[in-house]
Design an enzyme around this catalytic site. Sequence first.
Site: not given
Length: 328
Positions: A44, A46
């Site tokens: 994931k 940022d």
Amino acid sequence: MRAPVSSAFRDSLRDSCCQHGGVLPMLATPGALPSGPEWLFEVKWDGMRLLADVADGQVRLSSRSERDVTANFPELAALTALAPDVLLDGEVVLLENGVPSFAALAERMHGPVAPRVAQARPVTFMVFDVLRLYGVPLLQRPFVERRGTLERLDLASVPVLSLSPIYTDGAALFDATRERGMEGVVAKRRDGVYRPGRRGPSWTKVTHRHSQACLVGGWRPERSGSNRIGALLLGVPDGGGLRYVGRVGSGLAGDRVQRLLWDRLTQVEMPPFAGPLPRAEAAGSRWCDPHTVIEVSHSGWTEAGRLWHPVFRGLRDDLDPAHVELEA
């Protein structure tokens, strides 16, 4: 005195969204890390979610709210070399010490950037899905098929483009991202179709830190008589109104942050929150139209439903107020 709660509150926020006819990004649902052979796992990142639409020799970049941000990332014009007609989904990132930095990227979210500025510190578009290729929509194809199509493209021909890696061991990836100080993991079902603008069980996100997008409903000065913002009063849409979730002061001291907030906060006479605020919070506060979206990191929630130790991370110009929701 406080503003009356309107059942049309969320509708009014939704009306503030840009209304283009394009595809909205599919969203991941917060949850526990799944396991099993039907799941694949990605980092994931940022960064800032983007859809990149290449057609007729041009690229159009749009945010989660369908806002056109093409001028914010002029270096991504190079995506036209990938294919004459393609729609990509991914996340744009800026690295600091080898790790994506949301704070560094925040400077690029707010408006157009000159090409020379972009070339001095180019972003990387971490692409993880393809939704259309040569005029053929791929939304209803299973994820593993879309991924295979994406991997067959000559991604190396575009220096600012990088393929987000896929892993089969979600637990190991989760541990590795924690050790490197990264945000977390997204798990995706191999057979999952792409559902534009919706959360679903086929995409699950698991993060190492808590974050929450909030609407700014008011602010408190640093001290009596000061025009510097000392704290922001935050809310999250809840049913027919704006639920108060606390205030944030950490991270607001910088002059650039102060200028950016002043450019966006529109003063109103009454608090926009759906319930009475604690007297200590309301005293000396100034109210604003709740259409500015920010993101905070925090340590969890109190029993009263307030953010615990929130820290301002940045403005979220890529999100519209209607898309803000409570992150479990």
